[in-house]
Design a protein around this motif. Structure first.
Motif, mmCIF file in Angstrom:
data_model
loop_
_atom_site.group_PDB
_atom_site.id
_atom_site.type_symbol
_atom_site.label_atom_id
_atom_site.label_comp_id
_atom_site.label_asym_id
_atom_site.label_seq_id
_atom_site.Cartn_x
_atom_site.Cartn_y
_atom_site.Cartn_z
ATOM 1 N N SER A 1 -5.520 -8.150 0.029
ATOM 2 C CA SER A 1 -6.465 -8.877 0.076
ATOM 3 C C SER A 1 -6.702 -9.792 -1.201
ATOM 4 O O SER A 1 -6.947 -10.853 -1.189
ATOM 5 C CB SER A 1 -8.014 -7.958 -0.053
ATOM 6 O OG SER A 1 -9.048 -8.800 0.033
ATOM 7 N N ALA A 2 -6.377 -9.336 -2.407
ATOM 8 C CA ALA A 2 -5.993 -10.125 -3.676
ATOM 9 C C ALA A 2 -5.030 -11.050 -3.404
ATOM 10 O O ALA A 2 -5.143 -12.012 -4.088
ATOM 11 C CB ALA A 2 -5.928 -9.125 -4.848
ATOM 12 N N ARG A 3 -4.212 -10.726 -2.480
ATOM 13 C CA ARG A 3 -3.162 -11.910 -2.517
ATOM 14 C C ARG A 3 -3.578 -13.099 -1.212
ATOM 15 O O ARG A 3 -2.785 -13.854 -1.205
ATOM 16 C CB ARG A 3 -1.721 -11.379 -2.016
ATOM 17 C CG ARG A 3 -1.138 -10.544 -3.006
ATOM 18 C CD ARG A 3 0.264 -9.867 -2.429
ATOM 19 N NE ARG A 3 1.213 -11.008 -1.847
ATOM 20 C CZ ARG A 3 2.054 -10.624 -1.182
ATOM 21 N NH1 ARG A 3 2.356 -9.245 -0.926
ATOM 22 N NH2 ARG A 3 2.805 -11.583 -0.409
ATOM 23 N N GLY A 4 -4.855 -12.954 -0.974
ATOM 24 C CA GLY A 4 -5.424 -13.978 -0.318
ATOM 25 C C GLY A 4 -5.407 -13.774 1.304
ATOM 26 O O GLY A 4 -5.823 -14.268 2.101
ATOM 27 N N ALA B 1 4.630 -2.352 -4.528
ATOM 28 C CA ALA B 1 5.202 -2.552 -3.302
ATOM 29 C C ALA B 1 4.783 -3.657 -2.483
ATOM 30 O O ALA B 1 5.420 -4.398 -1.720
ATOM 31 C CB ALA B 1 5.165 -1.209 -2.637
ATOM 32 N N ASN B 2 3.426 -3.726 -2.849
ATOM 33 C CA ASN B 2 2.604 -4.935 -1.883
ATOM 34 C C ASN B 2 2.579 -6.373 -2.638
ATOM 35 O O ASN B 2 1.627 -7.011 -2.357
ATOM 36 C CB ASN B 2 1.608 -4.411 -1.563
ATOM 37 C CG ASN B 2 1.603 -3.373 -0.292
ATOM 38 O OD1 ASN B 2 1.726 -3.804 0.868
ATOM 39 N ND2 ASN B 2 1.789 -2.139 -0.621
ATOM 40 N N GLY B 3 3.316 -6.314 -3.910
ATOM 41 C CA GLY B 3 3.204 -7.604 -4.752
ATOM 42 C C GLY B 3 2.135 -7.595 -5.777
ATOM 43 O O GLY B 3 1.815 -9.046 -5.904
ATOM 44 N N ARG C 1 0.688 -16.287 -9.289
ATOM 45 C CA ARG C 1 0.750 -14.914 -10.119
ATOM 46 C C ARG C 1 0.402 -13.922 -9.221
ATOM 47 O O ARG C 1 -0.298 -14.268 -8.498
ATOM 48 C CB ARG C 1 -0.023 -15.248 -11.439
ATOM 49 C CG ARG C 1 -1.504 -15.005 -11.099
ATOM 50 C CD ARG C 1 -2.178 -14.763 -12.514
ATOM 51 N NE ARG C 1 -3.968 -14.741 -12.365
ATOM 52 C CZ ARG C 1 -4.409 -13.937 -11.454
ATOM 53 N NH1 ARG C 1 -3.725 -13.159 -10.615
ATOM 54 N NH2 ARG C 1 -5.752 -14.249 -11.544
ATOM 55 N N PRO C 2 1.095 -12.644 -9.508
ATOM 56 C CA PRO C 2 0.821 -11.429 -8.728
ATOM 57 C C PRO C 2 -0.662 -11.079 -8.841
ATOM 58 O O PRO C 2 -1.022 -11.302 -10.216
ATOM 59 C CB PRO C 2 1.998 -10.344 -9.050
ATOM 60 C CG PRO C 2 2.766 -11.450 -9.850
ATOM 61 C CD PRO C 2 2.339 -12.466 -10.350
ATOM 62 N N LEU D 1 -0.320 2.999 -8.147
ATOM 63 C CA LEU D 1 0.483 1.882 -8.961
ATOM 64 C C LEU D 1 1.692 1.556 -8.146
ATOM 65 O O LEU D 1 2.162 0.398 -8.072
ATOM 66 C CB LEU D 1 0.801 2.401 -10.287
ATOM 67 C CG LEU D 1 -0.442 2.646 -11.269
ATOM 68 C CD1 LEU D 1 -0.054 3.058 -12.536
ATOM 69 C CD2 LEU D 1 -0.972 1.250 -11.742
ATOM 70 N N LYS D 2 2.315 2.491 -7.513
ATOM 71 C CA LYS D 2 3.642 2.129 -6.614
ATOM 72 C C LYS D 2 3.298 1.401 -5.443
ATOM 73 O O LYS D 2 3.841 0.270 -4.939
ATOM 74 C CB LYS D 2 4.281 3.487 -6.197
ATOM 75 C CG LYS D 2 5.077 4.187 -7.584
ATOM 76 C CD LYS D 2 5.590 5.448 -7.100
ATOM 77 C CE LYS D 2 4.679 6.913 -7.382
ATOM 78 N NZ LYS D 2 5.313 7.922 -7.144
ATOM 79 N N ALA D 3 2.010 1.799 -4.758
ATOM 80 C CA ALA D 3 1.464 0.859 -3.484
ATOM 81 C C ALA D 3 1.347 -0.388 -3.870
ATOM 82 O O ALA D 3 1.585 -1.441 -3.183
ATOM 83 C CB ALA D 3 0.278 1.432 -2.809
ATOM 84 N N ILE D 4 0.717 -0.659 -5.227
ATOM 85 C CA ILE D 4 0.275 -2.113 -5.619
ATOM 86 C C ILE D 4 1.591 -2.797 -5.677
ATOM 87 O O ILE D 4 1.566 -3.870 -5.255
ATOM 88 C CB ILE D 4 -0.496 -2.017 -6.742
ATOM 89 C CG1 ILE D 4 -1.983 -1.244 -6.434
ATOM 90 C CG2 ILE D 4 -0.842 -3.378 -7.444
ATOM 91 C CD1 ILE D 4 -2.580 -0.816 -7.720
#
Ligand SMILES: Cc1ncc(COP(=O)(O)OP(=O)(O)O)c(N)n1
Ligand SMILES: Cc1nc(C(=O)O)sc1CCOP(=O)(O)O
Ligand SMILES: [Mg+2]
Length: 645
Positions: free
Chosen positions: A436-439, A243-245, A216-217, A238-241
């Motif tokens: 970072s939160a995506r690992g 755009a980066n998944g 999950r995102p 919010l747009k940057a988040i």
């Protein structure tokens, strides 16, 4: 206590080896461990208290800390100022009621439960006595030789379904068990050897977190001000988040009346309403990362710090908004001091050069001073620092990830020619938190966020928003990759390629040879030497093009490549022959010079592609020469090597 039990480290001194328990815990917590249990059957009570105090300092609020079995040790460590959140007790240890009595209503009390009868007993206790149960073993493990019979995932699922409180799985758990256990109803996984006995506990913890999060995102919460023009603040975040998944959320710290030409006014809602926003989100949604932006005053800053102390997500990025674009200090001294305290809660700080000067108290007049200041702030706060060179003078905009021991990774690149830079700091820090939160580890996140921001800056002019400094184009990458159309046209694909290699092109433009060619200062000998090498190159390049003709799938393409090969020999060599002869000041040896190392490497690459026998591979290797030569020639001829196209 409403605790994040998802990744639970139980220590084992022997398995931690020479690295030791404290270092293992520090690395694992930095990688995303949410709760640590000190478990050491061989230590004395006094040693256990000492280690609890040391671990409390090492963890510094980034995770919960409980102790195995020894309730008195928790009490004694607390009396020495350590933050010990609770205790985990077995069926044969002290009673959970005594523990709740001794540690208070806010403590975290865990109990081992391996049978339905154990769970019935928990249900019979006064509500709130036990916060979670540890259910195991999932499979046999040598870490606890006296472990009960193995349950397997199915057995865990059955018991967890009977539990009146969250159930943590334990015993023989590895990374591959995480998804199944989560789907079986686990509130978390407790591991010993999979985090203590590995080379890199930080990486292992991140892998467990990624596995726990699944595909999950990541949920990323922006804690920042509102910019109604959409270029900065939570709107940009919010747009940057996205755009980066990531899935973006936002708690608003301040309302501003602003546009691309400046800020007209700021309204700061009561700090307790900010806390209410934060709790409302955290009570319902597992937050994977937060990005902290504009915090208007000391009370707001302390409110965020208190919330982090109680409910810190895995990743915390702090963009310390302290100095305006015009250089004015935005915070009073009390707020600046509070922000420095808050920085110790963060994993990464993203100050611009002015903010770096304020945080470090050092002069930051050039890039070396920026790196030194960043290292000083990293050492003082325990956070990593991204030193951003965007405000430097000159045409280079470096960025560097810096830790207490110095530069970890540095990126260089030419400044992108645009005035649409409003909100770049907000956007970059949000992209970092999301990646970072995506690992991704921090070097990977920095590289990815920087590339995304440069792509957004290059495309910013197309937005045409406002008459001041416009915003970046946060979603340019998605638009150019045709995410919003059914299929990008060949022109869109070509344009997207140009955008994706823009940094390479900028680096080519910045080459001293090209700059000298462009401004007419290139020496004659340098140019003749280049022609000599080019002649050697063309002779071989013609062979490659002939091979492309041979492999071409259609007669039309065959004709194109054959003519190109002929052109490489006839037209270009004739040109060189008219330059590389004795009467032009070069000797025959100049012309017959050996290919340089670069020339040889390039030719080897082309020959390898040519003789791969694959037409597509061959033209993919051959075409950049066509395209880049033409592009450069056109721009040099036009007398401008700045604007791209
Ligand atoms: C999270 C968690 N679950 C179970 C245990 C086992 O505790 P206990 O039954 O007290 O056995 P020992 O750890 O004392 O051998 C645990 N420690 N943590
Ligand atoms: C501390 C502990 N308690 C267990 C229980 O079943 O109650 S199993 C266990 C040890 C788990 O170690 P590893 O992750 O290395 O298998
Ligand atoms: Mg025990």
């Amino acid at each position: 206590m409403n605790a994040d039990l998802s990744l639970y480290l139980v220590t084992d001194a022997a398995l931690c080896g020479d690295r030791g328990v404290v270092a293992t815990v520090r690395e694992a917590v930095a990688g995303g461990v949410a709760i640590v249990q000190l478990r050491d059957k061989d230590a004395s009570d006094a040693q256990t208290v000492d280690l609890l105090v040391e671990l409390s300092h090492a963890i510094a609020g980034r995770a919960l800390l409980v102790v195995n079995d020894r309730l008195q040790a928790a009490v004694d460590a607390r009396s020495r100022g350590a933050r010990v959140d609770g205790v985990h007790l077995g069926q044969s240890d002290a009673s959970v009621r005594a523990a709740r009595e001794a540690l208070g209503p806010d403590a975290l009390i865990g109990l081992t439960a391996n049978t339905p009868a154990h769970l019935d007993a928990v249900r019979a206790l006064p509500p709130g006595t036990v916060d979670y149960v540890g259910i195991g073993v999932i499979r046999p493990t040598s870490t606890k030789p006296d472990h009960p019979p193995a349950l397997g995932v199915a057995g865990f699922r059955t018991l967890a379904a009977l539990s009146p409180v969250p159930a943590v799985a334990i015993g023989g758990i590895g990374i591959d068990d995480v998804t199944a256990l989560r789907e079986a109803g686990a509130a978390g996984v407790a591991v010993v050897s999979a985090l203590c006995a590995v080379e890199d506990p930080h990486a292992a913890a991140r892998a467990f977190r990624r596995a726990w999060r699944g595909q999950r995102p990541p949920r990323v919460l922006s804690i920042a001000g509102s910019d109604p023009s959409g270029g900065a603040g939570i709107q940009a975040d919010l747009k940057a988040i996205a755009a980066n998944g990531g899935y973006g959320m936002a708690a608003i710290t301040a309302l501003t009346a602003q546009n691309t030409r400046g800020v007209r006014g700021v309204h700061v809602p009561p700090a307790d309403f900010l806390r209410a926003q934060l709790d409302a989100v955290a009570d319902d949604i597992e937050i994977d990362a937060v990005k902290i932006g504009m915090l208007a005053d000391a009370e707001v800053i302390r409110t965020v710090g208190d919330w982090l102390a109680a409910r810190r997500p895995d990743t915390v990025v702090l963009d310390p908004v302290m100095v305006s674009t015009s250089g004015d200090r935005l915070l009073d001294s009390d707020a600046e001091a509070a922000l420095l305290d808050l920085a110790s809660h963060a994993d990464l700080l993203t100050p611009n050069l002015d903010e770096l000067a304020v945080l470090s108290g050092c002069r930051v007049g050039d890039w070396p001073e920026a790196l030194a200041a960043a290292q000083q702030v990293a050492a003082r706060t325990g956070a990593l620092v991204l030193a951003k060179g965007g405000h430097l003078a000159g045409d280079q905009t470096p960025d560097a990830l810096v830790g207490a021991d110095g530069v970890i990774v540095e990126h260089r690149g030419a400044r992108i020619d645009t005035t649409s830079t409003h909100g770049t700091g907000c956007s970059l820090s949000s992209a970092l938190a999301t990646l970072s939160a995506r690992g991704k580890d921090w070097p990977e996140a920095v590289a990815g966020a920087r590339e995304w921001l440069r792509e957004s800056l290059r495309a910013a002019g197309t937005l045409d928003v406002g008459r001041g400094n416009g915003p970046v184009s946060h979603l340019a990458g998605l638009w150019q990759r045709g995410a919003l159309e059914t299929r990008p046209s060949p022109d869109d694909v070509r344009d997207a390629w140009w955008v994706s290699i823009a940094e390479v092109r900028a680096d080519i433009d910045a080459l001293p040879f090209i700059r000298a060619l462009a401004d007419g200062t290139l020496g004659r000998d340098r140019f003749l030497g280049y022609l000599a090498q080019d002649a050697l190159y063309l002779r071989e390049y013609a062979r490659v093009l002939a091979e492309a003709a041979r492999l071409a799938p259609s007669t039309q393409e065959q004709a194109f490549w054959a003519q190109s090969a002929q052109g490489a020999i006839a037209g270009e060599l004739e040109l060189h022959a008219s330059w590389l002869t004795p009467d032009t000041g070069t000797s025959a040896t100049t012309f017959s010079a050996e290919p340089s190392a670069v020339n040889t490497a390039y030719l080897d690459h082309l020959r390898a592609a040519a003789f791969s026998g694959d037409h597509a591979v061959l033209i993919a290797a051959a075409l950049p020469c066509f395209w880049l030569y033409t592009d450069l020639g056109v721009r040099l001829h036009a007398g401008s090597s700045g604007s791209m196209r």
